[in-house]
Design an enzyme around this catalytic site. Structure first.
Site, PDB file in Angstrom:
ATOM      1  N   LYS A  45       0.845  -1.201   0.000  1.00 42.47           N
ATOM      2  CA  LYS A  45       0.000   0.000   0.000  1.00 42.47           C
ATOM      3  C   LYS A  45       0.879   1.249   0.000  1.00 42.47           C
ATOM      4  CE  LYS A  45      -2.235   3.129   2.828  1.00 42.47           C
ATOM      5  NZ  LYS A  45      -2.118   4.112   1.801  1.00 42.47           N
ATOM      6  N   GLU A  95       9.553   0.967  10.687  1.00 42.26           N
ATOM      7  CA  GLU A  95      10.564   2.019  10.460  1.00 42.26           C
ATOM      8  C   GLU A  95       9.843   3.342  10.632  1.00 42.26           C
ATOM      9  OE1 GLU A  95      13.749   1.663   9.842  1.00 42.26           O
ATOM     10  OE2 GLU A  95      13.705  -0.520   9.667  1.00 42.26           O
ATOM     11  N   CYS A 150      13.220  10.663   7.314  1.00 44.93           N
ATOM     12  CA  CYS A 150      13.085  10.081   8.656  1.00 44.93           C
ATOM     13  C   CYS A 150      14.333  10.318   9.490  1.00 44.93           C
ATOM     14  CB  CYS A 150      12.808   8.593   8.542  1.00 44.93           C
ATOM     15  SG  CYS A 150      14.020   7.730   7.520  1.00 44.93           S
ATOM     16  N   GLU A 210       9.292  15.660  15.878  1.00 41.30           N
ATOM     17  CA  GLU A 210       9.709  15.542  14.477  1.00 41.30           C
ATOM     18  C   GLU A 210       8.937  16.572  13.655  1.00 41.30           C
ATOM     19  OE1 GLU A 210       8.428  12.059  12.210  1.00 41.30           O
ATOM     20  OE2 GLU A 210      10.461  11.869  11.445  1.00 41.30           O
TER      21      GLU A 210
HETATM   22  P1  NAD Z   1       2.074   8.094   8.023  1.00 37.22           P
HETATM   23  O1  NAD Z   1       2.377   7.282   9.220  1.00 37.22           O
HETATM   24  O2  NAD Z   1       1.007   9.121   8.113  1.00 37.22           O
HETATM   25  O3  NAD Z   1       1.675   7.168   6.785  1.00 37.22           O
HETATM   26  C1  NAD Z   1       2.442   6.052   6.430  1.00 37.22           C
HETATM   27  C2  NAD Z   1       1.550   5.029   5.758  1.00 37.22           C
HETATM   28  O4  NAD Z   1       0.570   4.585   6.703  1.00 37.22           O
HETATM   29  C3  NAD Z   1       0.787   5.579   4.555  1.00 37.22           C
HETATM   30  O5  NAD Z   1       0.704   4.609   3.549  1.00 37.22           O
HETATM   31  C4  NAD Z   1      -0.594   5.854   5.143  1.00 37.22           C
HETATM   32  O6  NAD Z   1      -1.631   5.809   4.185  1.00 37.22           O
HETATM   33  C5  NAD Z   1      -0.730   4.736   6.152  1.00 37.22           C
HETATM   34  N1  NAD Z   1      -1.697   5.041   7.208  1.00 37.22           N
HETATM   35  C6  NAD Z   1      -2.079   6.276   7.650  1.00 37.22           C
HETATM   36  N2  NAD Z   1      -3.005   6.156   8.623  1.00 37.22           N
HETATM   37  C7  NAD Z   1      -3.219   4.837   8.802  1.00 37.22           C
HETATM   38  C8  NAD Z   1      -4.063   4.085   9.669  1.00 37.22           C
HETATM   39  N3  NAD Z   1      -4.890   4.679  10.545  1.00 37.22           N
HETATM   40  N4  NAD Z   1      -4.015   2.729   9.600  1.00 37.22           N
HETATM   41  C9  NAD Z   1      -3.183   2.117   8.723  1.00 37.22           C
HETATM   42  N5  NAD Z   1      -2.387   2.781   7.868  1.00 37.22           N
HETATM   43  C10 NAD Z   1      -2.389   4.131   7.909  1.00 37.22           C
HETATM   44  O7  NAD Z   1       3.473   8.740   7.583  1.00 37.22           O
HETATM   45  P2  NAD Z   1       3.757   9.774   6.420  1.00 37.22           P
HETATM   46  O8  NAD Z   1       3.263  11.118   6.819  1.00 37.22           O
HETATM   47  O9  NAD Z   1       3.288   9.204   5.135  1.00 37.22           O
HETATM   48  O10 NAD Z   1       5.362   9.758   6.385  1.00 37.22           O
HETATM   49  C11 NAD Z   1       6.141  10.499   7.240  1.00 37.22           C
HETATM   50  C12 NAD Z   1       6.624   9.663   8.407  1.00 37.22           C
HETATM   51  O11 NAD Z   1       7.320   8.519   7.923  1.00 37.22           O
HETATM   52  C13 NAD Z   1       7.635  10.407   9.268  1.00 37.22           C
HETATM   53  O12 NAD Z   1       7.324  10.205  10.624  1.00 37.22           O
HETATM   54  C14 NAD Z   1       8.962   9.748   8.910  1.00 37.22           C
HETATM   55  O13 NAD Z   1       9.937   9.847   9.912  1.00 37.22           O
HETATM   56  C15 NAD Z   1       8.543   8.354   8.654  1.00 37.22           C
HETATM   57  N6  NAD Z   1       9.553   7.652   7.845  1.00 37.22           N
HETATM   58  C16 NAD Z   1      10.369   6.744   8.455  1.00 37.22           C
HETATM   59  C17 NAD Z   1      11.376   6.107   7.728  1.00 37.22           C
HETATM   60  C18 NAD Z   1      12.314   5.120   8.376  1.00 37.22           C
HETATM   61  O14 NAD Z   1      12.990   4.395   7.655  1.00 37.22           O
HETATM   62  N7  NAD Z   1      12.388   5.068   9.681  1.00 37.22           N
HETATM   63  C19 NAD Z   1      11.531   6.389   6.364  1.00 37.22           C
HETATM   64  C20 NAD Z   1      10.671   7.320   5.775  1.00 37.22           C
HETATM   65  C21 NAD Z   1       9.679   7.950   6.530  1.00 37.22           C
END
Ligand code: NAD
Length: 496
Positions: free
Chosen positions: A189, A265, A300, A398
């Site tokens: 997804k 992650e 991240c 963050e």
């Molecule tokens: P997010 O957590 O909002 O979304 C990530 C994914 O989860 C998306 O596909 C989203 O549609 C899905 N999602 C959202 N709400 C959900 C729910 N209630 N139930 C199930 N799935 C759901 O994150 P974002 O805003 O897309 O990305 C930014 C975040 O990602 C930052 O916190 C960043 O640090 C983190 N990130 C971490 C890494 C790593 O390797 N540690 C790498 C890249 C980004």
């Protein structure tokens, strides 16, 4: 072949992207016909209409994945066959690198030069896990006479991968390449903001020879598609990249359903420590800039907390601010641009809120304002807040934007205490000439990756992931492969 700004603009104007889901080897709309628009952050115009899948679509995709897994065309294929196809996927990615980079650039405002780098890194990961296929051995354990005990790794079955928007293709491949290399089938997804490159990749995988049903891409809303995957009784493990908040939800989903392992992650607030014995202050300034302003800070492992030792702090800040003044934001379709817009209005509003907080609570060294660039409304000037205390929100939360905080320290113990004073523990970087300090700090810093005299080193050969609330498990390397496999111990009594 080098493409100019005008070439990229022409390609963007001609683009016709397909936002339908990819299930069982073919494109399809959402079962209920729902769609969502992905929006170009530069123009505020839709890039494409994306299928907004439902729980029913997730069920169909998981069933296709399970069928393909049980059929065994991929899960039980010879290592040499899997190697051939994974390497062919890498070739397909390289052959379509302009198209894939353009999709990420248009959907999230990623600078086109960075997007091209991301595409190459995605190909490298398929190369790496492809090459691994026929080079890994399982284990034979010491056992009594007449008994053979082996420890083998088997694919888990159906893996659910849920990824964010900041590195759309690359984050997808960080999950896909090892999960597929392990012999699993996958349901992926992508984020709402950025589905197109993952969908196109699925088509390229089929052209490379991946059997139907082994990879399925189901776009849509997180609380619908992501939640359905998290709670699905027939998904065997989840590989998630995203925020800590949603990562925690996946742990709940697993507890509410089939207790699937959840590999997370998540977010970060990585510290960058510069000591007075830094071997090269110019190089450190460049690293600090790369560490926070790459991808407009939407990384991240962004090194968003700069910790400076008192003796060099003022000179370092002066040099940093001078260098930042040359970092001009621009159109992400221009190959010369190094700083693009933020991904969305929501992310822009969130970052602007932190700018207001910073201006009230800290010393603004540069930036601190929104910008309009080349008609784009979602730019934030590269911002540095000085004299930020460890209790302030700017230090702890963050921000996920081009915002750096500076906190000063007098000695090593204080630096380590500040660096570790965080809920997160993804990465940390240290600049020092002292070998003894390098050893002490690589041990003392609570982070999944510690880099000395560099910033945020990542490679397919080394694990990447977080301590504390930055996550559970590691991507890349053998750790990335084994988390999508079951370890099985086999006892064979052969002298009865
Ligand atoms: P997010 O957590 O909002 O979304 C990530 C994914 O989860 C998306 O596909 C989203 O549609 C899905 N999602 C959202 N709400 C959900 C729910 N209630 N139930 C199930 N799935 C759901 O994150 P974002 O805003 O897309 O990305 C930014 C975040 O990602 C930052 O916190 C960043 O640090 C983190 N990130 C971490 C890494 C790593 O390797 N540690 C790498 C890249 C980004």
């Amino acid at each position: 072949m080098y493409l100019s700004h005008q070439d990229w603009q022409a390609k963007a104007a001609a683009l016709q992207a397909d936002g339908n889901a990819w299930i069982d080897g073919r494109r399809c709309p959402a079962a209920n016909g729902d769609t969502l628009d992905s929006i170009n952050p530069m123009t505020a115009q839709p890039v494409a209409s994306i299928a907004a899948a439902s729980e029913q679509d997730v069920d169909i995709a998981v069933a296709a994945a399970r069928r393909s897994f049980n059929q065994g065309d991929w899960s039980r294929a010879d290592a040499s066959e899997r190697r051939r196809i994974l390497l062919a996927i890498a070739s397909q990615i390289r052959a379509h690198r302009h198209e894939l980079a353009l999709l990420d650039c248009l959907e999230v405002g990623k600078c086109i030069s960075d997007a091209l780098d991301d595409v190459e890194e995605a190909a490298v990961l398929f190369d790496w896990y492809g090459e691994l296929q026929d080079k890994l051995f399982d284990q034979v354990a010491p056992a009594p006479n007449g008994v053979q005990a082996t420890v083998v790794h088997e694919p888990l079955g159906v893996i659910g991968a849920v990824v964010p928007w900041n590195y759309p293709l690359h984050n997808a491949v960080v999950k896909l390449a090892p999960a597929l290399a392990a012999g699993n089938s996958v349901v992926l997804k992508p984020a709402e903001e950025s589905s197109l490159s993952a969908l196109r990749l699925a088509e390229l995988c089929r052209e490379a020879g991946l059997p139907d049903g082994v990879l399925n891409v189901v776009p849509g809303l997180g609380p619908v598609v992501g939640a359905a995957m998290g709670r699905h009784m027939d998904i065997d493990a989840i590989g998630f990249t995203g925020s800590t908040e949603i990562g925690k939800r996946f742990m709940v989903y697993a507890g509410e359903s089939n207790m699937k392992p959840v590999w997370l992650e998540c977010g970060g607030k990585s510290p960058h420590l510069i000591f007075e014995d830094c071997p090269n202050l110019d190089a450190a300034v460049d690293a600090v800039i790369a560490g926070i302003f790459t991808n407009a800070g939407q990384v991240c492992s962004a090194h968003s907390r700069l910790l400076l030792q008192d003796g060099i702090a003022d000179a370092f800040v002066a040099s940093l601010v001078d260098r930042i003044s040359r970092l001009q934001p621009g159109d992400p379709l221009d190959p010369a641009t190094r700083l693009g817009p933020l991904v969305s209005q929501a992310q822009f509003d969130k970052v602007c809120h932190y700018l207001d907080t910073g201006k009230r609570e800290a010393t603004l060294q540069c930036g601190g304002e929104a910008l309009q660039v080349a008609g784009g409304q979602l730019f934030v000037a590269p911002t540095v807040f000085d004299r930020v205390g460890p209790d302030q929100r700017l230090f702890r939360e963050e921000i996920f934007g081009p915002v750096l905080t500076i906190t000063r320290f007098s000695n090593e113990d204080e630096a380590v205490a500040l660096a570790n004073d965080s809920d997160y523990g993804l990465a940390a970087s240290v600049w020092t000439t002292l070998l003894s300090r390098a050893h002490r700090l690589t041990q003392a810093l609570q982070a999944g990756t510690v880099t000395v005299n560099g910033v945020d080193a990542v490679s397919p050969q080394t694990p990447f992931g977080g301590m504390k609330q930055s996550g559970i498990g590691r991507d890349y390397a053998l750790s990335g492969l084994h988390k999508y496999m079951a370890q099985k111990t086999c006892w064979i009594h052969y002298q009865l």
